[in-house]
Scaffold this motif. Structure first.
Motif: not given
Length: 612
Positions: A168-179, A280-292
């Motif tokens: 279920l947690a893996a499914a939730g991660l994918g729902a937030l963003d597949p990356r 965290l690295a993927i999340g920060v990059r998405l946040a800097l790009a305005g995608e998260a």
């Protein structure tokens, strides 16, 4: 040419069931309970889903607080906080209900396993128990059952909860963003390598650790049960050295299991660090790009930790599961033996046991037995015991009398030769020199085998062996507790209880292995009369402590250095003027050669029976 060695206690441990057999047996035990088990698994699934509310709602809550710009508490905050509280309470309640239900189910299964093991252990052939050693039997009933009882009720809930949460947690991660799943994917290779290493290393280590504990138990119990012999022969230092060596081996393998655990945990921590940094690295990059948003990045990190925790828990539970499975294999291996073990080990005896004719209860032909090469205990022994006949064995200490009696009782198997019996094993009873009094009432001690015996039969058996004074001396009669913590019984009284128990069981073949040897002079006549009554009308093999017992037998066998050197009736042996006649004259003269009682509980004259 050296003689083959007979298996010694602990040489051949009892069988261990393989994994497939363990699974099949547990599945059979769950018959009638599988629907309840499925309901428990459903509760764990719902509980795992509720546990994911926390990371998702915390992210939304963070975004809500950031969006408020300090203008007050937004309305969404309260329902989000209420959702967190409700989900936590519901998750905890479901976990409590599911764990309690599963614990009751597991305890029922474990109790049935324990009962089945005890039944199977009590039904093991005596020679099998002798070869494996009492320590192996007791360790499986104690340590292994305790290990299974401690691990299964804890391991199964963790396994279920972790498996469901991971999916279920893996499914939730994918729902937030597949990356985000890329970060999770980076943990897969370290986890796979850790699991492969663990499954390749741990089973052998845990099995060896359980076997080492069995050998340790055998050394300790063997020393305690044979304490009189150890003391008499001054073997204390040797036995302590054996116990010390077995204990060290047990500690060594226990440390090996801890090393395996520590190495596994180190690999898991490395995989967790790699995955979390990647997410965290993927999340920060998405946040800097305005995608998260910041809340989504926080939710992704918390969800990843929700995936890491179940994986770590799954691998942690493998440690408990390996120990429990090792214990289950040893328990089920006795309940449902997988067959003769393959591989190296002691060569099985080539002797055999078959059925004798209707008029012959025991028939030995060319029997040979040895514990060590070049030191045979019995050599080419052959004789018969007819139905209703009493045969006495006499000989010096170490001549092989008790070993021969153990062969007749099927405690040992001959290395070569043949032993045929005309009665089933359940119709054979042995009363040895040292008799155990079980903790319980006198009635319970007497009705261990004939459980349906009423008080009239019990009192009759006591009267038969002349134990009426014993009963009169007990404060509560048959209801008096005896044994450990109860009313103490003397050695002679304990032997009378054993002989009365034998009368109640009414076996077809009686073996008395110096059953009256521990009696004081005042009690000797009582025990001799009781032994004579017990064998009357039954087939009996008697290891005679006093030559008067041998004289009353139908036939006498004289053993010397493991060989039958004389045989015949009392009158025939006196007329032959051999070893038996010399010992009889020494025993009846009352002079310097009067027989004495040695440390092993055997009778020997100044010139021992069978010696030149």
């Amino acid at each position: 040419m050296s003689e083959p060695r007979s298996p010694r206690p602990g040489d051949r441990l009892l069988p261990v069931a393989p994994g497939l057999q363990v699974t099949a047996h547990l599945w059979a035990l769950l018959r009638g309970r599988r629907r309840r088990l499925a309901g428990v698994l459903a509760l764990f699934l719902v509980e795992a889903a509720l546990s994911l509310v926390f990371p998702l709602v915390v992210g939304r809550l963070l975004d809500t607080v950031i969006a408020s710009d300090g203008s007050g508490v937004p309305g969404a905050f309260w329902w989000q906080a209420a959702l967190l509280t409700g989900a936590a309470l519901a998750s905890g309640g479901l976990a409590w209900i599911a764990a309690g239900t599963l614990a009751r189910l597991a305890e029922t299964v474990i109790a049935e396993l324990r009962e089945a093991y005890v039944d199977a252990a009590l039904g093991l052939p005596r020679h099998t128990v002798e070869a494996a050693g009492v320590g192996d039997v007791v360790t499986r009933a104690g340590d292994d059952v305790a290990q299974v009882s401690a691990a299964l009720p804890e391991a199964v809930p963790r396994l279920c909860r972790s498996g469901f949460t991971l999916v279920l947690a893996a499914a939730g991660l994918g729902a937030l963003d597949p990356r985000y799943l890329l970060g999770f994917a980076l943990t897969v290779p370290p986890y796979v390598l850790a699991v492969r290493w663990y499954l390749r290393t741990a089973p052998e280590v845990y099995a060896a650790e359980r076997a080492a504990r069995s050998r340790q138990g055998q050394q300790v119990l063997g020393t305690l049960t044979e304490l009189p012999t150890v003391t008499a022969h001054r073997l204390g230092h040797r036995r302590l050295a054996d116990v010390r060596a077995a204990t060290w081996q047990s500690v060594r393998w226990a440390m090996r299991t801890r090393i395996v655990q520590n190495r596994l945990f180190g690999r898991l921590n490395l995989a967790e660090a790699i995955g979390l940094l990647a997410v965290l690295a993927i999340g920060v990059r998405l946040a800097l790009a305005g995608e998260a948003t910041a809340g989504q990045v926080a939710s992704a990190a918390l969800l990843f930790l929700r995936t890491v925790d179940p994986i770590a828990a799954l691998l942690f539970v493998l440690d408990d599961a390996q120990s429990a499975l090792a214990g289950l294999g040893r328990i089920i291996g006795v309940i449902r033996p997988p067959g003769p073990p393959a591989g190296d080990g002691p060569v099985p005896p080539t002797g055999c046991a078959t059925r004798a004719g209707d008029d012959v209860v025991v028939d030995l032909t060319g029997v040979h037995f040895a514990h060590h090469p070049h030191r045979p205990v019995l050599v080419d022994v052959g004789f018969r015991i007819g139905r209703g006949e009493t045969v006495a064995l006499v000989g010096a200490t170490g001549s092989g009398k008790s070993t021969l009696a153990a062969l007749v009782a099927d405690v040992h198997r001959p290395l070569t030769g043949r032993i045929a019996r005309g009665v089933p094993a359940t119709a054979v009873m042995t009363v040895a020199q040292e008799t155990h009094v079980f903790a319980g009432t006198l009635r319970e001690n007497l009705t261990l085998v004939p459980r349906a015996a009423d008080d009239g039969q019990v009192l009759g058996a006591l009267a038969t062996v002349g134990a009426a004074p014993l009963l009169a001396a007990l404060p509560d009669g048959l209801d008096t507790p005896v044994g450990h913590g109860g009313h103490p019984l003397t050695a002679a009284q304990a032997q009378l209880v054993a002989l009365a128990r034998l009368v109640l069981a009414d076996p077809e073949l009686v073996i008395l292995d110096e059953a009256t040897a521990d009696a004081d002079t005042a009690d000797a006549a009582v025990l001799d009369r009781a032994a004579a009554v017990v064998v009357r009308g039954r087939t009996a093999l008697v290891i005679a402590h006093r030559l008067s017992q041998a004289a009353a037998a139908d036939r006498i066998l004289v053993l010397d250095a493991g060989r039958v050197v004389e045989h015949g009736t009392h009158a025939e042996l006196l007329a032959a003027n051999g070893a038996y006649a010399r010992s009889w004259r020494a025993w009846t003269s009352g002079g310097p050669s009067t027989p004495t009682h040695d440390g092993a509980g055997t009778v020997r004259a100044a010139r021992a029976v069978g010696s030149p």
